[in-house]
Design an enzyme around this catalytic site. Structure first.
Site, mmCIF file in Angstrom:
data_model
loop_
_atom_site.group_PDB
_atom_site.id
_atom_site.type_symbol
_atom_site.label_atom_id
_atom_site.label_comp_id
_atom_site.label_asym_id
_atom_site.label_seq_id
_atom_site.Cartn_x
_atom_site.Cartn_y
_atom_site.Cartn_z
ATOM 1 C CB SER A 128 6.846 25.804 18.785
ATOM 2 O OG SER A 128 7.134 24.573 19.268
ATOM 3 C CE LYS A 182 8.026 27.720 21.546
ATOM 4 N NZ LYS A 182 9.339 27.836 21.938
ATOM 5 C CG HIS A 185 3.685 25.651 22.429
ATOM 6 N ND1 HIS A 185 5.107 25.073 22.611
ATOM 7 C CD2 HIS A 185 3.361 25.012 21.336
ATOM 8 C CE1 HIS A 185 5.294 24.130 21.648
ATOM 9 N NE2 HIS A 185 4.415 24.001 21.026
ATOM 10 C CG ASN A 186 7.806 26.252 25.015
ATOM 11 O OD1 ASN A 186 7.282 26.262 24.010
ATOM 12 N ND2 ASN A 186 9.033 26.342 25.189
ATOM 13 C CD GLU A 189 7.643 21.514 24.276
ATOM 14 O OE1 GLU A 189 7.335 22.371 23.640
ATOM 15 O OE2 GLU A 189 8.865 21.260 24.774
HETATM 16 P P1 NAP Z 1 22.120 27.686 20.057
HETATM 17 O O1 NAP Z 1 22.265 26.382 19.224
HETATM 18 O O2 NAP Z 1 22.949 27.256 21.566
HETATM 19 O O3 NAP Z 1 22.854 28.883 19.716
HETATM 20 C C1 NAP Z 1 23.201 30.091 20.301
HETATM 21 C C2 NAP Z 1 23.253 31.207 19.532
HETATM 22 O O4 NAP Z 1 23.244 32.490 20.562
HETATM 23 C C3 NAP Z 1 24.537 31.425 18.803
HETATM 24 O O5 NAP Z 1 24.357 32.077 17.569
HETATM 25 C C4 NAP Z 1 25.405 32.121 19.801
HETATM 26 O O6 NAP Z 1 26.120 32.760 19.064
HETATM 27 C C5 NAP Z 1 24.291 33.097 20.418
HETATM 28 N N1 NAP Z 1 24.608 33.652 21.651
HETATM 29 C C6 NAP Z 1 24.923 32.907 22.733
HETATM 30 N N2 NAP Z 1 25.207 33.918 23.779
HETATM 31 C C7 NAP Z 1 25.400 34.981 23.155
HETATM 32 C C8 NAP Z 1 25.926 36.328 23.450
HETATM 33 N N3 NAP Z 1 26.090 36.545 24.873
HETATM 34 N N4 NAP Z 1 25.949 37.275 22.517
HETATM 35 C C9 NAP Z 1 25.620 37.024 21.487
HETATM 36 N N5 NAP Z 1 25.158 35.858 20.659
HETATM 37 C C10 NAP Z 1 25.170 34.856 21.508
HETATM 38 O O7 NAP Z 1 20.698 27.980 20.515
HETATM 39 P P2 NAP Z 1 19.354 27.546 19.863
HETATM 40 O O8 NAP Z 1 18.947 26.214 20.263
HETATM 41 O O9 NAP Z 1 19.636 28.086 18.357
HETATM 42 O O10 NAP Z 1 18.288 28.684 20.439
HETATM 43 C C11 NAP Z 1 18.352 30.087 20.188
HETATM 44 C C12 NAP Z 1 17.071 30.507 20.561
HETATM 45 O O11 NAP Z 1 15.884 29.871 20.102
HETATM 46 C C13 NAP Z 1 16.894 30.502 22.138
HETATM 47 O O12 NAP Z 1 16.323 31.655 22.573
HETATM 48 C C14 NAP Z 1 16.261 29.370 22.404
HETATM 49 O O13 NAP Z 1 15.350 29.357 23.540
HETATM 50 C C15 NAP Z 1 15.148 29.277 21.205
HETATM 51 N N6 NAP Z 1 14.485 28.144 20.777
HETATM 52 C C16 NAP Z 1 15.118 27.008 20.541
HETATM 53 C C17 NAP Z 1 14.647 25.880 20.208
HETATM 54 C C18 NAP Z 1 15.317 24.695 20.070
HETATM 55 O O14 NAP Z 1 14.730 23.422 20.002
HETATM 56 N N7 NAP Z 1 16.611 24.521 20.258
HETATM 57 C C19 NAP Z 1 13.423 25.935 19.869
HETATM 58 C C20 NAP Z 1 12.630 27.008 20.186
HETATM 59 C C21 NAP Z 1 13.117 28.056 20.340
HETATM 60 P P3 NAP Z 1 28.047 31.992 19.269
HETATM 61 O O15 NAP Z 1 27.902 31.104 17.992
HETATM 62 O O16 NAP Z 1 28.779 33.293 19.020
HETATM 63 O O17 NAP Z 1 28.080 31.620 20.560
#
Ligand code: NAP
Length: 475
Positions: A128, A182, A185-186, A189
């Site tokens: 987080s 987590k 936590h959300n 949140e």
């Molecule tokens: P993001 O910026 O949208 O990036 C998504 C990633 O997943 C990219 O590397 C994408 O690859 C890959 N991906 C998507 N679909 C795929 C598939 N079918 N097969 C393989 N790779 C795939 O997302 P993010 O915000 O970094 O989030 C990543 C994770 O962290 C999620 O589980 C999210 O819920 C969690 N998270 C996010 C936050 C936040 O604030 N953003 C906070 C905590 C946790 P491509 O580039 O090839 O599309």
């Protein structure tokens, strides 16, 4: 050779990789869309020296010193299964997969079984703190076996946020424990954010305050007991101007909230465990109602908008703002009491032995709900060991006694004027239940026995399965 691998260079993954590189680790990186690897490397600056770009997962596996830990930071759900299978095909027995996305803990439990059967370690790791946290220190909730945790403990503690020098990362328990914590936590949140939005609703629609005036109020609250990241950023959102129009940014943002699942999961898990988490549930439902814009607009036309001005119903401006601050604190206590109650029950059901004092500790920095309030919770847990309900111990009992009247006044003023405040109203109902020795469920039990012969307990005799006179047959 690299110390660790990371697959998924989206917002979170790229920042986590840079964080690890900055702490001195060499990281092999890969992304499904390989063009993003080049962009990532070009933007990495001097840290590129400790990053090994890999066009395939085969290259990634070859670049890491065995036994290999590989972090998967991709979209939650089936992408984790797809990427996990692809990576595992190039790994050897004894290597480790770490899912750092927002997985549903049931999926994590399944994946632990599947990957362990193939000879890998599988860690479910809740992270987080958003983009900034991932880059400079998130709060990290780990679900792993003790030996698996020991293998990656140092790097995880190194990249985590620190509160008074203490790392905000810890082992929560085995398999899905980290992702479950987590999720809750959300949920908390969501509740925190919704209650802030409800108080904003009173200020905007009840008092007619401008965003600038409200920003000042939040900045002041951020110096008191409510001091937290969410209160701080609320002030900043309220003071920001839209570069296109020069108007307050908040006035231009459409009032339909998004959600990705974790808040909803926390409400579902609470329901499944039979733990009332009504403030969290209300916050999830409020996002759903906000998203039903057409329905709301049609309703406003049909019923007419409420006359929401509350005038001086809560006193003069200073008294009113004081009441709002206190209402928010009371609501916060109820919401956190519910969240921790869900964690406690899940721990019991799953035999996780969740370290709740540690949960509060690692939420004090790095994560979205970080606050001085969590330091208070952490101190209470450390002092008392196990806690039945947060509302029932000091300092929270005292704070509730001092603030409950204002929570009641604020909710009443809002409801009388048609300002929706589902989260704060549920916090109040939770508090009222908490001090009601005799509820009205005797009538429910009578109804249940009448139509379904479900039986009830009596107040004057031991035993169960008693029936009312209606069960004696017709007549
Ligand atoms: P993001 O910026 O949208 O990036 C998504 C990633 O997943 C990219 O590397 C994408 O690859 C890959 N991906 C998507 N679909 C795929 C598939 N079918 N097969 C393989 N790779 C795939 O997302 P993010 O915000 O970094 O989030 C990543 C994770 O962290 C999620 O589980 C999210 O819920 C969690 N998270 C996010 C936050 C936040 O604030 N953003 C906070 C905590 C946790 P491509 O580039 O090839 O599309």
């Amino acid at each position: 050779m690299a110390d660790i691998g990371l697959v998924g260079l989206g917002v979170m993954g790229s920042n986590l990789a840079l964080n690890m590189a900055e702490k001195g680790y060499t990281v092999a990186v890969h992304n499904r869309t390989t063009s993003k690897i080049d962009t990532f490397m070009q933007n990495a600056g001097p840290l590129a020296e400790r990053l090994v770009p890999c066009k395939t997962v085969g290259e990634l596996a070859a670049a890491i010193t065995p036994p290999r830990p590989v972090v998967i930071m991709v979209k939650a759900g089936s992408p984790v299964d797809e990427e996990g299978a692809k990576i595992a095909a190039d790994l050897a027995r004894g290597d480790m997969l770490i899912d750092a996305g927002n997985a549903n803990f049931h999926d994590t439990q399944r994946r632990v079984k599947e990957f362990t059967a193939q000879g890998f370690d599988f860690i479910g790791m809740g992270v987080s703190g958003g983009e900034e946290g991932a880059r400079h220190g998130p709060s990290i909730m780990v679900g792993a076996s003790e030996p698996a945790w020991k293998r990656v403990e140092k790097i995880i503690l190194d990249i985590s946020a620190k509160f008074d020098g203490e790392p905000c990362a810890a082992l929560m328990g085995p398999d899905g424990a980290g992702h479950f914590v987590k999720t809750i936590h959300n949920g908390i949140e969501y509740a925190d954010m919704q209650m802030i939005a409800e108080v904003y609703g009173i200020m905007r629609d009840g008092l007619g305050m401008s965003p600038e005036e409200m920003a000042d109020v939040f900045a002041k609250w951020n110096e008191g007991r409510l001091k937290s990241y969410l209160i701080e950023i609320t002030g900043k959102v309220l003071e920001a101007k839209d570069p296109d129009t020069g108007k307050p940014m908040v006035e231009i943002i459409l009032d339909t909230a998004g959600q990705k699942g974790t808040g909803r999961w926390s409400a579902i898990e609470a329901q499944d465990l039979g733990v009332p988490a009504t403030v969290i549930e209300a916050a999830v439902a409020a996002r759903g109602l906000s998203a039903q814009r057409e329905f709301r607009l049609a309703g406003e036309k049909l019923f007419g908008a409420a006359d929401t001005a509350i005038g001086d119903a809560l006193g003069d401006r200073a008294t009113t703002l004081d009441a709002l601050e206190q209402a928010l604190l009371a609501g916060k206590i109820a919401a956190y009491a519910q969240g921790f109650a869900v964690l406690s029950k899940a721990s019991e059901e799953q035999n996780w032995n969740l370290p709740l004092a540690t949960v509060a500790k690692i939420w004090r920095a790095g994560c979205i709900i970080r606050s001085v309030f969590l330091d208070d919770i952490s101190r209470s847990y450390s002092a008392s060991g196990s806690i039945e309900n947060l509302m029932m111990i000091e300092p929270f009992t005292g704070w509730l006694k001092a603030t409950e009247a204002n929570l009641r006044k604020v909710v009443s003023a809002g409801l009388l004027k048609g300002i929706p405040m589902p989260a704060l109203a549920n916090a109040l109902a939770y508090f009222d239940y908490a001090r009601t020795g005799r509820t009205t469920a005797n009538l429910l039990q009578g109804q249940r026995d009448f139509f379904g012969a479900h039986g009830f307990e009596r107040t004057d005799k031991d035993g169960e399965g008693f029936h009312g006179p209606w069960a004696m047959g017709p007549g």
